[in-house]
Design an enzyme around this catalytic site. Structure first.
Site, PDB file in Angstrom:
ATOM      1  N   TYR A 109     -28.258 -38.802  45.078  1.00  0.00           N
ATOM      2  CA  TYR A 109     -28.531 -39.419  43.781  1.00  0.00           C
ATOM      3  C   TYR A 109     -30.017 -39.347  43.499  1.00  0.00           C
ATOM      4  O   TYR A 109     -30.835 -39.662  44.372  1.00  0.00           O
ATOM      5  CB  TYR A 109     -28.067 -40.881  43.804  1.00  0.00           C
ATOM      6  CG  TYR A 109     -28.261 -41.619  42.501  1.00  0.00           C
ATOM      7  CD1 TYR A 109     -27.520 -41.277  41.371  1.00  0.00           C
ATOM      8  CD2 TYR A 109     -29.167 -42.670  42.398  1.00  0.00           C
ATOM      9  CE1 TYR A 109     -27.676 -41.968  40.166  1.00  0.00           C
ATOM     10  CE2 TYR A 109     -29.331 -43.366  41.195  1.00  0.00           C
ATOM     11  CZ  TYR A 109     -28.588 -43.013  40.095  1.00  0.00           C
ATOM     12  OH  TYR A 109     -28.747 -43.700  38.910  1.00  0.00           O
ATOM     13  N   ASP A 123     -36.833 -36.487  47.613  1.00  0.00           N
ATOM     14  CA  ASP A 123     -36.672 -37.745  46.894  1.00  0.00           C
ATOM     15  C   ASP A 123     -36.681 -38.873  47.927  1.00  0.00           C
ATOM     16  O   ASP A 123     -35.686 -39.125  48.596  1.00  0.00           O
ATOM     17  CB  ASP A 123     -35.356 -37.705  46.108  1.00  0.00           C
ATOM     18  CG  ASP A 123     -35.084 -39.010  45.368  1.00  0.00           C
ATOM     19  OD1 ASP A 123     -35.834 -39.984  45.576  1.00  0.00           O
ATOM     20  OD2 ASP A 123     -34.115 -39.042  44.586  1.00  0.00           O
ATOM     21  N   LYS A 131     -38.480 -47.968  44.258  1.00  0.00           N
ATOM     22  CA  LYS A 131     -38.060 -49.096  45.103  1.00  0.00           C
ATOM     23  C   LYS A 131     -39.212 -49.790  45.831  1.00  0.00           C
ATOM     24  O   LYS A 131     -39.946 -50.536  45.196  1.00  0.00           O
ATOM     25  CB  LYS A 131     -36.930 -48.638  46.025  1.00  0.00           C
ATOM     26  CG  LYS A 131     -35.762 -48.110  45.167  1.00  0.00           C
ATOM     27  CD  LYS A 131     -34.446 -47.909  45.832  1.00  0.00           C
ATOM     28  CE  LYS A 131     -33.377 -47.655  44.775  1.00  0.00           C
ATOM     29  NZ  LYS A 131     -32.709 -46.382  44.808  1.00  0.00           N
TER      30      LYS A 131
HETATM   31  C1  LIG Z   1     -32.509 -45.545  43.467  1.00  0.00           C
HETATM   32  C2  LIG Z   1     -32.725 -44.101  43.571  1.00  0.00           C
HETATM   33  C3  LIG Z   1     -33.182 -43.342  42.480  1.00  0.00           C
HETATM   34  C4  LIG Z   1     -33.311 -43.909  41.102  1.00  0.00           C
HETATM   35  O1  LIG Z   1     -34.264 -44.902  41.013  1.00  0.00           O
HETATM   36  P1  LIG Z   1     -34.190 -45.949  39.781  1.00  0.00           P
HETATM   37  O2  LIG Z   1     -35.409 -46.782  39.954  1.00  0.00           O
HETATM   38  O3  LIG Z   1     -32.902 -46.682  39.955  1.00  0.00           O
HETATM   39  O4  LIG Z   1     -34.217 -45.161  38.533  1.00  0.00           O
HETATM   40  C5  LIG Z   1     -33.511 -42.027  42.698  1.00  0.00           C
HETATM   41  N1  LIG Z   1     -33.368 -41.463  43.899  1.00  0.00           N
HETATM   42  C6  LIG Z   1     -32.920 -42.153  44.967  1.00  0.00           C
HETATM   43  C7  LIG Z   1     -32.812 -41.489  46.280  1.00  0.00           C
HETATM   44  C8  LIG Z   1     -32.562 -43.484  44.829  1.00  0.00           C
HETATM   45  O5  LIG Z   1     -32.079 -44.132  45.883  1.00  0.00           O
END
Ligand SMILES: *Cc1c(COP(=O)(O)O)cnc(C)c1O
Length: 431
Positions: free
Chosen positions: A144, A239, A267
């Site tokens: 994601y 990511d 985060k």
């Molecule tokens: C949470 C998450 C996102 C998206 O971040 P948001 O602040 O919710 O837009 C992108 N990549 C990873 C791996 C994530 O866990």
């Protein structure tokens, strides 16, 4: 358990907010029941509107590595707020957090702050496209990267559990530029790159998949991707929105000793305020406006409250590396306890843990990517979720989310959680 106030709020919320929530996974759709409305949290504990207390294994999906309402973070935010919440002009805090990150993370020469992980990942692929002059990106099934159009092509997490592998509203034009491979399958990546020779701008991945449970990279996978990216002149984007500053201060890159060209954060970097960031090699980051031609902007980017929160948390983590050892120890006790309980009762399972991220799949396995993760017994997880909730343990309300531990958890919390887990399993198996 009395949840009348949550029920009442949910009823009101459903009338005015789609599904009653501002992010789908919160709606409990994959576990059933009424979402709980939280009133406050402190350390490792959440308190809902009805006053029920829960041990928190979500940590706001990551940021609360040192627990909720961390006193130094709260103090920093309150102090900064007195001098205005936004200027629309640069501030000292932005320089300080950028210096802290670039001096700590090898390969991140420059960094740009944005307001969410989604924004960070969207921007990173735009820069990679601008830099390479190519249009396609490769992502992995079940990874994601936020809800940017280019990623909602068989996206994991929320989209997964909701049974919408790809979302209406994303155009076929966008979809055709996203290539999908199975996580941990290097051969497939090589095949795709060869079939799309000189067309792929970037490979984006979660170095430790955390949005289809928790699946670590197989030995050699990240190194192999690095090599393929070099051979094919593809920008490697890690990511680390979830893993950055969580599995190690230096993220997954530090653990596996593989350096990406661009990295995205979110985060933890905002300590619970809305922050994301993307950074990397100077020659790529200099493509970003106003130095370069790739446009990316944000009215509230680098917001002083968010920067103060993030800077305070990151400084604390950098100064106290023992936090990671403590978290690792607590997490490993929890992992062993889960494993023993499941083995003792002959429940099929695959458990992975990297640092303070834990994922349990209720299947014989193997689980190395999405096709394995998908086999987890979702109904069984739903029962586990509710059994734990009744016993005061708040797990992520989806079979495809990892558990996130905070260092505010005590050994008593861990043993309470394990007892709750054993009781829940016995309850389920006896009915
Ligand atoms: C949470 C998450 C996102 C998206 O971040 P948001 O602040 O919710 O837009 C992108 N990549 C990873 C791996 C994530 O866990």
């Amino acid at each position: 358990m009395n949840i009348d106030k949550s029920k009442e709020l949910y009823e009101r919320a459903e009338k005015v907010i789609p599904g009653g929530v501002n992010s789908p996974v919160r709606a409990f759709n994959s576990v059933g029941g009424t979402p709980l409305f939280m009133k406050k949290a402190e350390g490792a504990y959440l308190y809902d509107e009805d006053g029920n207390k829960y041990i928190d294994f979500i940590s706001s999906w990551g940021p609360m590595l040192l627990g909720h309402a961390e006193p130094d973070v709260v103090k920093a935010v309150s102090e900064v707020a007195k001098h205005s919440t936004s200027f629309g002009a640069p501030t000292r805090l932005e320089v300080e957090i950028a210096e802290l990150i670039t001096s700590s993370i090898p390969g991140v020469d420059k960094i740009r702050m944005v307001n969410s992980g989604t924004e960070a990942c969207m921007s990173a692929i735009r820069v990679a496209r601008g830099y390479t002059g190519r249009e396609k990106v490769l992502k992995f099934k079940g990874c994601y990267h936020g809800h940017g159009d280019s990623f909602l092509i068989e996206a994991g997490s929320g989209a997964l559990t909701m049974g919408h592998p790809s979302s209406p509203g994303v155009t076929s034009g966008t979809a055709k530029d996203t290539l999908i491979a199975e996580f941990n399958d290097l051969n497939q990546v090589e095949e795709i790159l060869t079939a799309n020779k000189d067309e792929v701008a970037a490979i984006i991945l979660e170095p430790i998949a955390g949005n289809m449970g928790c699946i670590p990279p197989k030995k050699g996978f990240l190194e192999g991707l690095r090599r393929l990216c070099d051979d094919h002149n593809v920008v490697m984007i890690m990511d680390e929105v979830m893993t950055g500053f969580r599995v190690h201060f230096g993220g997954a890159q530090a653990i596996y000793d593989v350096q990406a060209d661009l990295v995205t954060y979110g985060k933890i970097i905002g300590a619970g305020l809305p922050v994301g960031a993307y950074g990397g090699k100077k020659e790529i980051m200099d493509y970003v406006a106003p130095t370069g031609p790739v446009y990316q902007a944000g009215t509230l980017s680098g917001n002083p409250l968010a920067m103060a929160a993030g800077l305070t948390l990151l400084k604390k983590l950098k100064e106290q590396p023992e936090v990671y050892d403590e978290l690792d120890k607590k997490s490993s006790i929890l992992e062993k306890g889960f494993r023993n309980a499941l083995e003792g009762l002959n429940v099929p399972h695959v458990i992975y843990r990297v640092g303070s991220m834990i994922g349990i799949f209720y299947t014989e396995g193997p689980v190395e990517g999405f096709s394995g993760a998908e086999k987890t017994d979702k109904d069984f997880f739903g029962k586990i979720f509710h059994g734990m909730l009744e016993r005061g343990v708040y797990l992520p309300p989806s079979p495809f989310e990892a558990f996130f531990l905070s260092n505010a958890l005590t050994m008593e919390d861990i043993s309470h959680t394990l007892t709750a887990f054993e009781e829940t399993l016995e309850d389920i198996l006896n009915h």
